[in-house]
Design an enzyme around this catalytic site. Structure first.
Site, PDB file in Angstrom:
ATOM      1  N   GLY A  45       1.122  -1.335  -0.269  1.00  0.00           N
ATOM      2  CA  GLY A  45      -0.468   0.604   0.397  1.00  0.00           C
ATOM      3  C   GLY A  45       0.759   1.786   0.443  1.00  0.00           C
ATOM      4  O   GLY A  45       1.948   1.518   0.297  1.00  0.00           O
ATOM      5  N   GLN A  50       2.908  10.548   1.136  1.00  0.00           N
ATOM      6  CA  GLN A  50       4.190   9.228   1.543  1.00  0.00           C
ATOM      7  C   GLN A  50       5.361  10.032  -0.308  1.00  0.00           C
ATOM      8  O   GLN A  50       5.957   9.605   0.122  1.00  0.00           O
ATOM      9  CB  GLN A  50       3.818   8.068   1.593  1.00  0.00           C
ATOM     10  CG  GLN A  50       3.284   7.610   2.640  1.00  0.00           C
ATOM     11  CD  GLN A  50       3.300   6.260   3.261  1.00  0.00           C
ATOM     12  OE1 GLN A  50       2.040   5.621   1.959  1.00  0.00           O
ATOM     13  NE2 GLN A  50       4.201   5.147   3.408  1.00  0.00           N
ATOM     14  N   CYS A  98       5.443   0.169   7.646  1.00  0.00           N
ATOM     15  CA  CYS A  98       5.493   1.556   7.049  1.00  0.00           C
ATOM     16  C   CYS A  98       7.066   1.581   5.723  1.00  0.00           C
ATOM     17  O   CYS A  98       7.907   1.916   7.002  1.00  0.00           O
ATOM     18  CB  CYS A  98       5.121   2.698   7.957  1.00  0.00           C
ATOM     19  SG  CYS A  98       4.287   4.573   6.652  1.00  0.00           S
ATOM     20  N   LEU A  99       6.765   1.851   5.017  1.00  0.00           N
ATOM     21  CA  LEU A  99       7.542   2.249   3.867  1.00  0.00           C
ATOM     22  C   LEU A  99       8.358   3.963   4.755  1.00  0.00           C
ATOM     23  O   LEU A  99       9.028   3.908   3.815  1.00  0.00           O
ATOM     24  CB  LEU A  99       6.891   2.035   2.675  1.00  0.00           C
ATOM     25  CG  LEU A  99       6.580   0.789   1.435  1.00  0.00           C
ATOM     26  CD1 LEU A  99       5.926   1.659   0.220  1.00  0.00           C
ATOM     27  CD2 LEU A  99       7.896   0.101   1.734  1.00  0.00           C
ATOM     28  N   HIS A 140      -4.351   1.679   7.581  1.00  0.00           N
ATOM     29  CA  HIS A 140      -3.107   1.949   7.937  1.00  0.00           C
ATOM     30  C   HIS A 140      -3.382   2.793   6.699  1.00  0.00           C
ATOM     31  O   HIS A 140      -2.405   4.394   6.814  1.00  0.00           O
ATOM     32  CB  HIS A 140      -1.961   0.905   7.164  1.00  0.00           C
ATOM     33  CG  HIS A 140      -0.214   0.943   7.319  1.00  0.00           C
ATOM     34  ND1 HIS A 140      -0.143   1.618   8.867  1.00  0.00           N
ATOM     35  CD2 HIS A 140       0.456   2.175   6.928  1.00  0.00           C
ATOM     36  CE1 HIS A 140       1.427   1.880   8.298  1.00  0.00           C
ATOM     37  NE2 HIS A 140       0.967   2.079   7.134  1.00  0.00           N
ATOM     38  N   GLU A 141      -3.449   2.670   5.516  1.00  0.00           N
ATOM     39  CA  GLU A 141      -3.415   4.012   4.399  1.00  0.00           C
ATOM     40  C   GLU A 141      -4.502   4.526   4.696  1.00  0.00           C
ATOM     41  O   GLU A 141      -3.515   6.001   4.425  1.00  0.00           O
ATOM     42  CB  GLU A 141      -3.634   3.725   2.983  1.00  0.00           C
ATOM     43  CG  GLU A 141      -2.886   2.177   2.789  1.00  0.00           C
ATOM     44  CD  GLU A 141      -1.016   2.458   2.863  1.00  0.00           C
ATOM     45  OE1 GLU A 141      -1.209   3.141   2.505  1.00  0.00           O
ATOM     46  OE2 GLU A 141      -0.288   1.326   3.113  1.00  0.00           O
ATOM     47  N   HIS A 144      -2.737   7.530   6.444  1.00  0.00           N
ATOM     48  CA  HIS A 144      -1.818   8.550   6.389  1.00  0.00           C
ATOM     49  C   HIS A 144      -2.600   9.403   5.532  1.00  0.00           C
ATOM     50  O   HIS A 144      -1.651  10.464   6.121  1.00  0.00           O
ATOM     51  CB  HIS A 144      -1.335   8.008   4.764  1.00  0.00           C
ATOM     52  CG  HIS A 144       0.336   6.684   4.948  1.00  0.00           C
ATOM     53  ND1 HIS A 144       1.159   7.877   5.833  1.00  0.00           N
ATOM     54  CD2 HIS A 144       0.553   5.153   5.573  1.00  0.00           C
ATOM     55  CE1 HIS A 144       1.864   6.371   6.258  1.00  0.00           C
ATOM     56  NE2 HIS A 144       1.634   5.369   5.495  1.00  0.00           N
TER      57      HIS A 144
HETATM   58 NI    NI Z   1       2.691   3.862   5.583  1.00  0.00          NI
END
Ligand code: NI
Length: 185
Positions: A45, A50, A98-99, A140-141, A144
């Site tokens: 995701g 991000q 998380c990226l 989670h997304e 963001h």
């Molecule tokens: Ni994340």
């Protein structure tokens, strides 16, 4: 085109994303670039903040996990202007990553079932219910685009223990094999 992923500590990750319409400049290219960026980083995701776009857009492709979880089979979607209408069920822990926060994973408690309204990539309005891992990735997304990171959902004591690591991420003192932009570098 692979875009740099914004690292922990950048103010864009703390902003609430703005709604967009179908005329948002470069939307199609942004969605394509977000896919390139997510796949390059082996993520399932990615949310627009991000990649430094403070808008209400995230993408998910959880099909790599379909072998382990049948519910994720074919779960590849673009969510535009989503609203989580409700969440239900008994909260469960899952070890999230998380990226934007490489090298840290934490158990995060969330409800197992979500009802979400959103526009798909062709701006058709949808309302759908997701459970389990699919719901988890959405939550989670969705966080963001609300300016929330999983680090905002862990207890203050635990967060204090992670503080040094998080500072190093912000400075770029972290091993990562995808392109990132670090706020304090
Ligand atoms: Ni994340």
């Amino acid at each position: 085109m692979i875009l740099p992923i914004i690292a922990y500590g950048d103010p864009v990750l703390k902003k609430t994303g703005k709604e967009i319409d179908r005329d948002y400049p470069g939307l199609e290219k942004l969605i394509a670039d977000m896919h390139d960026t997510m796949y390059d980083a082996n993520g399932v995701g990615l949310a627009a903040p991000q990649v430094n776009e403070s808008i209400r857009l995230f993408i998910i492709d959880a099909t790599p996990y379909a072998d382990e979880d049948k519910e994720l089979d074919g779960f590849k979607k673009v969510f535009i202007n989503p609203i989580i209408l409700h969440e239900e069920g008994r909260e469960w822990d899952f070890n999230e990553g998380c990226l934007s926060i490489p090298g840290i994973r934490e158990d995060i408690r969330r409800k197992p079932k979500v009802t979400i309204e959103y526009y798909d990539k062709d701006f058709n309005l949808k309302e759908e219910v997701y459970e389990g891992m699919a719901a988890r990735i959405i939550q989670h997304e969705y966080d963001h685009i609300e300016g929330v990171l999983f680090t905002d959902r862990i207890n203050p004591l635990r967060l204090r223990l992670l503080n040094g690591k998080l500072k190093n991420i912000a400075k770029g003192n972290v091993d990562v094999d995808y392109k990132m932009k670090f706020p304090l570098k």
